[in-house]
Scaffold this motif. Structure first.
Motif, mmCIF file in Angstrom:
data_model
loop_
_atom_site.group_PDB
_atom_site.id
_atom_site.type_symbol
_atom_site.label_atom_id
_atom_site.label_comp_id
_atom_site.label_asym_id
_atom_site.label_seq_id
_atom_site.Cartn_x
_atom_site.Cartn_y
_atom_site.Cartn_z
ATOM 1 N N MET A 297 51.563 -10.931 -30.500
ATOM 2 C CA MET A 297 51.352 -10.755 -28.795
ATOM 3 C C MET A 297 51.299 -12.046 -28.488
ATOM 4 N N ARG A 298 52.157 -12.364 -27.268
ATOM 5 C CA ARG A 298 52.316 -13.732 -26.677
ATOM 6 C C ARG A 298 51.969 -13.417 -25.259
ATOM 7 N N ILE A 299 51.014 -14.289 -24.761
ATOM 8 C CA ILE A 299 50.562 -14.260 -23.192
ATOM 9 C C ILE A 299 50.658 -15.367 -22.666
ATOM 10 N N SER A 300 51.324 -15.833 -21.422
ATOM 11 C CA SER A 300 51.337 -16.865 -20.595
ATOM 12 C C SER A 300 51.075 -16.702 -19.478
ATOM 13 N N ALA A 301 50.610 -17.645 -18.657
ATOM 14 C CA ALA A 301 50.306 -17.826 -17.112
ATOM 15 C C ALA A 301 50.485 -19.133 -16.814
ATOM 16 N N GLU A 302 51.042 -19.154 -15.445
ATOM 17 C CA GLU A 302 51.161 -20.505 -14.857
ATOM 18 C C GLU A 302 49.663 -20.881 -14.517
ATOM 19 N N GLY A 303 49.589 -22.358 -14.785
ATOM 20 C CA GLY A 303 48.423 -23.180 -14.541
ATOM 21 C C GLY A 303 47.468 -23.215 -15.792
ATOM 22 N N PHE A 304 47.679 -22.149 -17.022
ATOM 23 C CA PHE A 304 46.786 -22.203 -17.780
ATOM 24 C C PHE A 304 47.052 -22.844 -19.393
ATOM 25 N N GLY A 305 48.313 -23.703 -19.209
ATOM 26 C CA GLY A 305 48.689 -24.495 -20.126
ATOM 27 C C GLY A 305 49.437 -23.478 -21.461
ATOM 28 N N ARG A 306 49.385 -24.003 -22.571
ATOM 29 C CA ARG A 306 49.983 -23.598 -23.576
ATOM 30 C C ARG A 306 49.682 -21.733 -23.581
ATOM 31 N N PRO A 307 50.753 -21.113 -24.385
ATOM 32 C CA PRO A 307 50.555 -19.748 -24.341
ATOM 33 C C PRO A 307 49.686 -19.278 -25.264
ATOM 34 N N LEU A 308 49.086 -18.105 -25.220
ATOM 35 C CA LEU A 308 48.101 -17.549 -26.236
ATOM 36 C C LEU A 308 48.961 -16.705 -27.384
ATOM 37 N N GLU A 309 48.917 -16.760 -28.620
ATOM 38 C CA GLU A 309 49.779 -16.075 -29.359
ATOM 39 C C GLU A 309 49.041 -15.736 -30.335
ATOM 40 N N ASN A 310 48.859 -14.282 -30.809
ATOM 41 C CA ASN A 310 48.069 -13.784 -32.024
ATOM 42 C C ASN A 310 49.001 -12.727 -32.494
ATOM 43 N N PRO A 311 49.000 -12.735 -33.968
ATOM 44 C CA PRO A 311 49.813 -11.571 -34.621
ATOM 45 C C PRO A 311 48.973 -10.258 -34.860
ATOM 46 N N LEU A 312 49.397 -9.206 -35.137
ATOM 47 C CA LEU A 312 48.575 -8.191 -35.361
ATOM 48 C C LEU A 312 48.384 -8.056 -37.035
ATOM 49 N N GLY A 313 47.144 -8.260 -37.383
ATOM 50 C CA GLY A 313 47.015 -8.266 -38.597
ATOM 51 C C GLY A 313 47.208 -7.101 -39.557
ATOM 52 N N ALA A 314 47.209 -7.193 -40.699
ATOM 53 C CA ALA A 314 47.576 -6.109 -41.871
ATOM 54 C C ALA A 314 46.525 -5.189 -41.691
ATOM 55 N N ARG A 315 46.554 -3.818 -41.939
ATOM 56 C CA ARG A 315 45.756 -2.789 -41.960
ATOM 57 C C ARG A 315 44.895 -3.020 -43.138
ATOM 58 N N LYS A 316 43.424 -2.945 -42.574
ATOM 59 C CA LYS A 316 42.459 -3.062 -43.535
ATOM 60 C C LYS A 316 41.601 -2.093 -43.654
ATOM 61 N N ILE A 317 41.270 -1.748 -45.005
ATOM 62 C CA ILE A 317 40.400 -0.327 -45.271
ATOM 63 C C ILE A 317 38.914 -0.812 -45.066
ATOM 64 N N VAL A 318 38.342 -0.173 -44.391
ATOM 65 C CA VAL A 318 36.910 -0.030 -43.831
ATOM 66 C C VAL A 318 36.089 0.772 -44.554
ATOM 67 N N LYS A 319 35.113 0.479 -45.306
ATOM 68 C CA LYS A 319 34.211 1.218 -46.384
ATOM 69 C C LYS A 319 32.994 0.828 -46.008
#
Length: 325
Positions: A297-319
């Motif tokens: 997921m890549r989000i950029s905006a004028e005036g805010f410098g470098r873009p924000l990038e984050n991958p979607l993580g692997a499925r994690k089992i929650v117990k």
């Protein structure tokens, strides 16, 4: 002026981002949290920064490559950071939400009614109080993911999708007065399939990770902010759309959103940090896009410098194993 925060051998360091190429570290230990505390008694963030300039240059990309980059504002104790947000604040946002929350007859959905109230009375005159917006809780500081790091994808989630938003960042003073540190561009990241099932599951859909930054804008925020939200899969863009934020594109003023958040005494606890997402109008899920683990997921905006990038993580089992005392 834009600031970043990164991890170094001695702890956390704040610095000025110069043209997204170099960082000028500031002479203060404790990062932007310590800087904000100093700013409350030194005449604001700009003045506090100027007093601590070093003239040293650090390679920005080297900080990123070393995995040292952090969210631009954090509390040293995550339990003393509240992450929250408001929705239905942007022109166009109601159409997206309304498509998920359609009423079963010809009457407007609750989502559309909330939006219409905001349009009519979300920008009151200075000193007046406007219409109360929607509000939701995302978590404490432990749900904040650094720029570049994966966003968690628990096995009970039905979806993991981006939400490009303006983020207000705040600290509460010793006397209980909240102070705005600045703004960043963020990814509020929610489970839109869960939300679509029933709007009463909105609270469940928001209890996820989030990310913002990498740069913190101090001083006045532009009224009209233009950006682009994109989804990358294996390096190729599979979806992208421009978005607009800032007060010129919002049905609520920022001051009105801030008032209705901090009017609660529990949100004015001295020393606490608040991270508040201010709403979006663009979602890939509205165009039928479902993200896979590894998608970025890549989000950029004028005036805010470098873009924000984050991958979607692997499925994690929650117990959860509940202890009985």
């Amino acid at each position: 002026m834009r600031l970043v925060q990164y991890r170094e051998a001695g702890g956390v360091r704040a610095g000025i981002a110069h043209d997204s190429a170099t960082i000028e570290p500031l002479a203060i230990d404790g990062g932007t949290y310590a800087l904000a505390q100093a700013a409350m008694v030194e005449g604001g963030m700009g003045a506090a920064v100027e007093r601590r300039r070093t003239g040293i240059s650090v390679d920005y990309q080297a900080i990123i490559d070393a995995g040292q980059l952090l969210a631009p504002v954090m509390h040293p104790d995550p339990a003393h950071c509240l992450v929250s947000g408001t929705g239905l604040t942007h022109f166009g946002s109601a159409d997206t939400r309304d498509s998920m929350h359609q009423a079963i007859d010809e009457h407007a959905s609750d989502s559309m009614k909330m939006f219409q109230h905001g349009v009519r009375d979300g920008k009151p005159a200075p000193g007046a109080v406007g219409f109360q917006p929607e509000w939701f809780y995302k978590g404490n500081g432990s749900c904040i993911v650094a720029p570049g790091a994966p966003l968690g994808f628990p096995d009970f989630a039905r979806d993991g999708g981006e939400e490009p938003e303006l983020v207000g960042l705040y600290i509460v003073g010793k006397d209980g007065t909240p102070a705005r540190i600045g703004f960043a561009i963020g990814n509020e990241y929610s489970d839109h399939v869960t939300e679509r099932f029933n709007y009463l599951w909105l609270a469940h859909s928001k209890l996820r990770d989030c990310s913002f930054g990498p740069e913190l804008l101090i001083g006045e925020v532009p009224a009209d902010i233009r950006g682009v939200s994109s989804i990358l899969r294996d390096g190729a863009k599979i979806w992208g759309k421009p978005f607009a934020t800032g007060e010129a594109n919002m049905s609520h003023s920022i001051a009105n959103l801030e008032h209705h958040h901090f009017k609660y005494a529990g949100f004015r606890r001295p020393g606490d940090v608040h991270v508040h997402f201010m709403g979006t109008s663009v979602l890939s899920c509205a165009d039928g896009v479902a993200l896979d683990p590894g998608d970025v997921m890549r989000i950029s905006a004028e005036g805010f410098g470098r873009p924000l990038e984050n991958p979607l993580g692997a499925r994690k089992i929650v117990k959860v194993a509940l202890a009985v005392l």
